[in-house]
Write a protein that holds these residues in place. Structure first.
Motif, mmCIF file in Angstrom:
data_model
loop_
_atom_site.group_PDB
_atom_site.id
_atom_site.type_symbol
_atom_site.label_atom_id
_atom_site.label_comp_id
_atom_site.label_asym_id
_atom_site.label_seq_id
_atom_site.Cartn_x
_atom_site.Cartn_y
_atom_site.Cartn_z
ATOM 1 N N PRO A 76 0.763 -1.242 0.000
ATOM 2 C CA PRO A 76 0.000 0.000 0.000
ATOM 3 C C PRO A 76 0.795 1.295 0.000
ATOM 4 N N HIS A 77 2.129 1.222 0.001
ATOM 5 C CA HIS A 77 2.924 2.452 0.052
ATOM 6 C C HIS A 77 4.394 2.110 -0.163
ATOM 7 N N GLU A 78 5.238 3.151 -0.203
ATOM 8 C CA GLU A 78 6.680 2.954 -0.330
ATOM 9 C C GLU A 78 7.424 3.288 0.956
ATOM 10 N N ALA A 79 6.704 3.389 2.073
ATOM 11 C CA ALA A 79 7.329 3.821 3.319
ATOM 12 C C ALA A 79 8.476 2.913 3.737
ATOM 13 N N ASP A 80 8.344 1.609 3.523
ATOM 14 C CA ASP A 80 9.405 0.685 3.914
ATOM 15 C C ASP A 80 9.737 -0.312 2.803
ATOM 16 N N HIS A 81 9.552 0.111 1.558
ATOM 17 C CA HIS A 81 9.875 -0.722 0.408
ATOM 18 C C HIS A 81 10.553 0.129 -0.654
ATOM 19 N N ALA A 82 11.397 -0.494 -1.450
ATOM 20 C CA ALA A 82 11.956 0.181 -2.617
ATOM 21 C C ALA A 82 10.865 0.381 -3.658
ATOM 22 N N GLY A 83 10.897 1.544 -4.323
ATOM 23 C CA GLY A 83 9.849 1.854 -5.289
ATOM 24 C C GLY A 83 9.731 0.829 -6.396
ATOM 25 N N GLY A 84 10.859 0.331 -6.862
ATOM 26 C CA GLY A 84 10.825 -0.665 -7.924
ATOM 27 C C GLY A 84 10.180 -1.964 -7.483
ATOM 28 N N TRP A 110 -11.485 -3.334 -7.791
ATOM 29 C CA TRP A 110 -10.127 -3.364 -7.240
ATOM 30 C C TRP A 110 -9.695 -1.967 -6.794
ATOM 31 N N ALA A 111 -8.670 -1.948 -5.932
ATOM 32 C CA ALA A 111 -8.216 -0.702 -5.328
ATOM 33 C C ALA A 111 -7.085 -0.080 -6.124
ATOM 34 N N SER A 112 -7.422 0.962 -6.882
ATOM 35 C CA SER A 112 -6.402 1.846 -7.412
ATOM 36 C C SER A 112 -6.077 2.826 -6.273
ATOM 37 N N SER A 113 -5.876 4.110 -6.552
ATOM 38 C CA SER A 113 -5.487 5.015 -5.465
ATOM 39 C C SER A 113 -5.660 6.467 -5.856
ATOM 40 N N GLU A 114 -5.971 7.304 -4.860
ATOM 41 C CA GLU A 114 -6.004 8.744 -5.074
ATOM 42 C C GLU A 114 -4.639 9.288 -5.487
ATOM 43 N N THR A 115 -3.579 8.556 -5.149
ATOM 44 C CA THR A 115 -2.225 9.063 -5.382
ATOM 45 C C THR A 115 -1.889 9.207 -6.854
ATOM 46 N N VAL A 116 -2.687 8.601 -7.745
ATOM 47 C CA VAL A 116 -2.412 8.769 -9.172
ATOM 48 C C VAL A 116 -2.571 10.227 -9.589
ATOM 49 N N TYR A 117 -3.279 11.022 -8.773
ATOM 50 C CA TYR A 117 -3.446 12.441 -9.089
ATOM 51 C C TYR A 117 -2.202 13.264 -8.736
ATOM 52 N N GLY A 118 -1.217 12.637 -8.077
ATOM 53 C CA GLY A 118 0.023 13.335 -7.772
ATOM 54 C C GLY A 118 0.159 13.791 -6.338
ATOM 55 N N THR A 119 -0.441 13.061 -5.406
ATOM 56 C CA THR A 119 -0.443 13.511 -4.012
ATOM 57 C C THR A 119 0.904 13.345 -3.319
ATOM 58 N N HIS A 120 1.821 12.568 -3.891
ATOM 59 C CA HIS A 120 3.096 12.299 -3.231
ATOM 60 C C HIS A 120 4.252 13.149 -3.752
ATOM 61 N N TRP A 121 3.970 14.110 -4.600
ATOM 62 C CA TRP A 121 5.049 14.973 -5.069
ATOM 63 C C TRP A 121 5.743 15.644 -3.875
ATOM 64 N N PRO A 122 7.080 15.769 -3.913
ATOM 65 C CA PRO A 122 7.771 16.448 -2.808
ATOM 66 C C PRO A 122 7.249 17.862 -2.570
ATOM 67 N N GLU A 123 6.874 18.537 -3.644
ATOM 68 C CA GLU A 123 6.252 19.857 -3.557
ATOM 69 C C GLU A 123 4.934 19.775 -4.315
ATOM 70 N N PRO A 124 3.870 19.322 -3.641
ATOM 71 C CA PRO A 124 2.593 19.100 -4.331
ATOM 72 C C PRO A 124 2.117 20.339 -5.078
#
Length: 295
Positions: A76-84, A110-124
């Protein structure tokens, strides 16, 4: 005899609530990497399956002969995983799961995510418009977000190849009654010192995610459809446009927000599925609600 639904990610935060809801009316084949300590749950057949392996994924789903597959089995996230690693796991497991569902003639939620809209940009950045609807261009930043778009592409492939429907749900930050993670953020928020917040202080209660999954399962529609899943309000208790302007220094020219309403539109789910969120942080933060007993 009850219809069969396969649910992946069955021991996860969302998947376990979905299993617990659906088992009352369906025979549920509950798939995860591990098995729960408690296996004697009425209406549930637990299976340990690595969905990145095509053979076991296909065998499990095809043998179940389900009418539908609910796929929430992703990292569900990249907090403790490599992005690849996140991308490889999610894109592969989603492709195998949706492909098997299509070959079984099963509809998919199935569960896609709100993050596809760009919520994780370092400078949103600000979106093109408010509220953000499903037609807004995606702006993926990391491997997780990209894996979700890959899953949506797999959904297009499946509906093109097989006579099934696929609902790709884009949930906001999912919260659980009585243990809302947004609470300390809300309590610390101040308009004078507000910064940028990637999803514009949006969230959704797990019970509304469950009801949206059920609505998608029980509504007839054709092809692949994407649905936002958000609470009706922000979690700050202030006007949404005011908070965005304070944090971002402005608003997009196309802005139609009223009061505390969410920055994201759920009008499509309302019109197509008859669904709307009914839970707000204002009561859910302090609610005492028992979750699934098998996790």
């Amino acid at each position: 005899m009850p219809e069969t639904v396969v649910v992946t990610g069955a021991l996860g935060g969302s998947g376990s609530w979905i299993v617990d809801d659906l088992r009352n009316e369906y025979e549920v084949v509950a798939v995860d990497l591990t098995l729960p300590e408690r296996m004697d749950v009425d209406g549930v057949d637990f299976r340990s399956v690595d969905l990145t392996e095509q053979g076991p994924a296909w065998e499990t789903i095809l043998d179940a002969d389900p009418t539908a597959v609910v796929h929430f089995g992703n990292i569900p996230h990249e907090a403790d995983h490599a992005g690849g690693d996140v991308y490889e796991n999610n894109a592969t497991s989603t492709f195998h799961t949706l492909e098997a569902a299509g070959r079984a003639g099963a509809d998919v939620v199935w569960a896609s995510s709100e993050t596809v809209y760009g919520t994780h940009w370092p400078e949103p950045e600000l979106p093109e418009r408010f509220p953000v609807d499903e037609d807004h261009p995606p702006r993926p930043w990391n491997g997780y977000e990209t894996s979700k778009l890959a899953g949506e592409a797999a959904a297009e492939r499946v509906v093109n190849a097989f006579d099934v429907s696929v609902a790709s749900i884009r949930p906001s930050w999912i919260q659980y009654p009585g243990r809302y993670e947004i609470t300390p953020i809300r309590e610390a928020f101040d308009l004078e010192s507000a910064g940028r917040f990637g999803n514009f202080w949006s969230y959704v209660d797990i019970r509304d995610v469950v009801s949206l999954v059920r609505a998608a399962l029980e509504t007839d529609f054709e092809g692949h459809e994407v649905f936002n899943a958000f609470a009706g309000d922000n979690f700050l208790g202030v006007d949404t446009a005011t908070a965005v302007e304070a944090g971002y220094g402005g608003l997009p020219d196309d802005c139609d927000l009223t009061g505390e309403e969410s920055a994201y539109s759920t009008a499509k789910a309302e019109s197509t599925l008859g669904w709307e969120a009914t839970h707000s942080w204002k009561t859910a933060e302090s609610e005492s609600v028992d979750g699934p007993e098998f996790v």
